[in-house]
Design an enzyme around this catalytic site. Structure first.
Site, PDB file in Angstrom:
ATOM      1  N   GLY A   2       9.322  34.310 -16.196  1.00 58.62           N
ATOM      2  CA  GLY A   2       9.116  34.566 -14.775  1.00 58.62           C
ATOM      3  C   GLY A   2       9.854  33.568 -13.913  1.00 58.62           C
ATOM      4  O   GLY A   2      10.565  32.676 -14.398  1.00 58.62           O
ATOM      5  N   ASP A  53       6.331  24.105 -26.949  1.00 59.63           N
ATOM      6  CA  ASP A  53       7.545  24.345 -26.155  1.00 59.63           C
ATOM      7  C   ASP A  53       7.768  23.168 -25.209  1.00 59.63           C
ATOM      8  O   ASP A  53       8.040  23.345 -24.028  1.00 59.63           O
ATOM      9  CB  ASP A  53       7.418  25.653 -25.371  1.00 59.63           C
ATOM     10  CG  ASP A  53       8.771  26.116 -24.815  1.00 59.63           C
ATOM     11  OD1 ASP A  53       9.811  25.646 -25.323  1.00 59.63           O
ATOM     12  OD2 ASP A  53       8.782  26.916 -23.871  1.00 59.63           O
TER      13      ASP A  53
END
Length: 597
Positions: free
Chosen positions: A346, A454
């Site tokens: 996004g 991550d």
């Protein structure tokens, strides 16, 4: 007393022989295991081993007590009352004892035991006399006991008979006489007849009498009958009563608590009447709330946000308010300017929510994969509160069913832009401060069983005072290190650990490796080199050390190499990482600029 007379000690029943001695009395009694009799005791003559038929008497000196008894005149006895004969001694047959040769021991002994002695008396021989052997070798009855002598004559003949065959009582000259130890004669008792209630006990008659009819106890009248006794409560009944009392007390306490809760609880609001519909309609997607639960698993569909309250009287309005706690009305959001960042899932824009600056992350896709990531990130962000982690505020949907995640706004941008494209370079003190903030946030997540998976410079946001916060926990997940599981390969390959790229099992060490790659960016201020599968995605430490600036603290670059080792077990934990960075930070001097600690 005559030497060689066989006597029995009345108190113990021991058999002995009178022998000549050098003591005060001129004689002593040899009982085999001991000599002489106990003090204040009496003996009984049971056999004379010396033949006195020729009328010869022993020349043994008599004891002082016996001489005094002979000198005193006999007591005057009443002519009217004849002397009473002595009662025979109960027929108890003494057990013969084996004589033992030992030295004279005039002291008292109890229990027929002796102590070993080494010094023998020089007054006379320690060997037993001839009379002792004659008595010990005399024949006995079938049971091996000596024959009992005849009954003693009356006391009148004691003074005339001097042969020692009758009963003689010898007392110690220095002590008073001891009462007789003969057991008293007991007459046989007759059993008593049991009598009924309120009748005295009457013994049976000794004379023969005709049989009498049995006595009948009088029947008590109703007036005389005693009142019935109450049954004694048994332990089980007492336990039951105690349990009942405890249950009653608990019920009373519960009732009191309910009354207090009802008094404290505000009156329920009346629900707003809904218009009746003839047919049920399906809900619009924009009205569907994203489920947020406290469980670890992902929820599919449109489940409730909050578990049902245990109170039955909870109003509908209160429940709706609780469900809407993490859902933000899209009309309350106000977007300002263009996008300030973008990611794999996004784009991020600056906006305001009820006048507060916030970061609004809009997801590109709205499919099942995106829905799972949203639920995972919301689940983690909702339960995490830490100064070095971006605070989650809520989620919203617009009319197009686009999902927007609202978080706090960090006005310093991300770490990647500050290192690569930043106009103001970071000092080593600031770099160590940023590294310390990242390590603290990762240590907090690992303590609660959460992996980020991550970790990279784009997911580290900075504030204006150069403090770092961790964000984008969409790929984070709960883990359990005891379960050796193979997970899917996720993350960015440059920052990913080799075991993740090789599709192997992993644990908290993967975040330590990614943190080491972030340290490479902080130290060199360059993009890390790419790692290739032919080298098993191993980090090239020598190439990195060539790029390290001279101003870098040696321990800082060494920590970067330790965190990026190929073997996960050789990498340090975040606890050790925090200690190392803190020591390096304290060793450096303060910057000339404002200290933001």
């Amino acid at each position: 007393m005559n030497v060689g007379v066989k006597v029995r000690e009345i108190s113990t029943g021991s058999i002995g022989v009178i022998e000549k001695g050098n003591n005060q009395n001129g004689f002593f009694v040899n009982f085999g295991s001991r000599k002489n009799w106990k003090r204040n005791n009496e003996v009984e003559v049971i056999q004379n081993t010396i033949d006195n038929s020729n009328g010869k008497q022993s020349t043994t000196p008599k004891p002082i007590a016996q001489q005094q008894q002979q000198q005193q005149p006999p007591p005057q006895q009443s002519q009217q009352q004849p002397p009473q004969p002595l009662k025979p001694i109960p027929a108890t047959r003494p057990v013969p004892t084996i004589p033992k040769v030992q030295s004279e021991d005039p002291g008292p002994r109890f229990g027929n035991f002796t102590l070993p002695t080494t010094n023998s008396s020089t007054k006379y021989s320690t060997l037993p006399s001839r009379q002792f052997f004659e008595v010990s070798s005399s024949p006995g009855d079938e049971n091996g006991t000596f024959k009992r002598s005849a009954a003693p004559p009356p006391p009148s003949s004691l003074s005339s008979n001097q042969n020692g065959s009758n009963l003689n009582k010898v007392q110690s000259p220095s002590r008073p006489s001891i009462p007789s130890f003969e057991p008293p004669t007991q007459q046989p008792t007759q059993p008593l007849q049991k009598s009924p209630r309120n009748v005295p006990i009457v013994p049976k008659r000794t004379n023969p009498s005709p049989p009498s009819p049995p006595l009948q106890s009088p029947q008590p009248t109703p007036q005389q009958q005693p009142p019935p006794l109450k049954p004694i409560p048994q332990p089980q009944q007492q336990q039951q009563q105690q349990q009942q009392q405890q249950q009653q007390q608990q019920q009373q306490q519960q009732q009191q608590q309910q009354q207090q809760q009802q008094q404290q609880q505000p009156p329920p609001l009346k629900p707003i009447p809904q218009p009746q519909q003839s047919q049920p309609t399906q809900p619009i997607k924009s009205q569907i709330q994203i489920p947020i639960t406290n469980t670890n698993g992902n929820t599919n569909g449109h489940s409730s946000l909050v578990e049902k309250s245990p109170r039955n009287n909870e109003s509908t309005a209160t429940t709706a308010t609780t469900k809407d706690m993490w859902n933000i009305d899209y009309k309350e959001l106000k977007f300002v300017g263009n996008e300030i960042g973008s990611g794999k899932y996004g784009s991020v824009s600056l906006g305001y929510w009820l006048g507060t600056p916030v970061a609004i992350k809009k997801l590109h896709e709205n499919n099942e994969e995106t829905e799972i990531l949203v639920q995972r990130e919301l689940q983690i962000l909702k339960e995490i509160r830490h100064p070095q982690i971006v605070q989650f505020l809520g989620v919203s949907r617009n009319e197009k069913d686009e999902i927007h995640i609202i978080t706090e706004f960090m006005d310093g941008g991300d770490l990647f832009d500050a290192l690569i494209f930043g106009d103001i370079p970071l000092t080593w003190k600031e770099k160590l401060r940023i590294s310390l903030d990242i390590a603290q946030s990762c240590r907090f997540l690992h303590a609660r069983g959460i992996l980020h998976r991550d970790l990279k410079s784009q997911n580290i946001l900075l504030s204006t005072n150069r403090r770092a916060k961790l964000c984008d926990l969409g790929l984070a997940r709960m883990f359990e290190e005891r379960i050796n599981k193979r997970y899917t390969c996720v993350g960015t390959e440059i920052w990913m650990a080799p075991e993740v790229c090789l599709d192997q099992s992993y644990s908290t060490a993967v975040d330590v490796f990614s943190f080491g790659i972030v340290l490479v960016e902080i130290i060199t201020e360059k993009i890390p080199d790419e790692r290739f599968p032919q080298h098993r995605f191993q980090f090239d430490a020598p190439a990195f050390l060539k790029k390290v600036p001279k101003e870098c603290p040696p321990d800082f670059s060494k920590l970067c190499v330790d965190c990026t080792k190929y073997n996960p077990k050789e990498r340090p934990s975040f606890i050790k990482v925090l200690d190392t960075i803190q020591n390096i930070y304290d060793s450096l001097p303060d910057d000339d600029e404002e200290n933001y600690d």
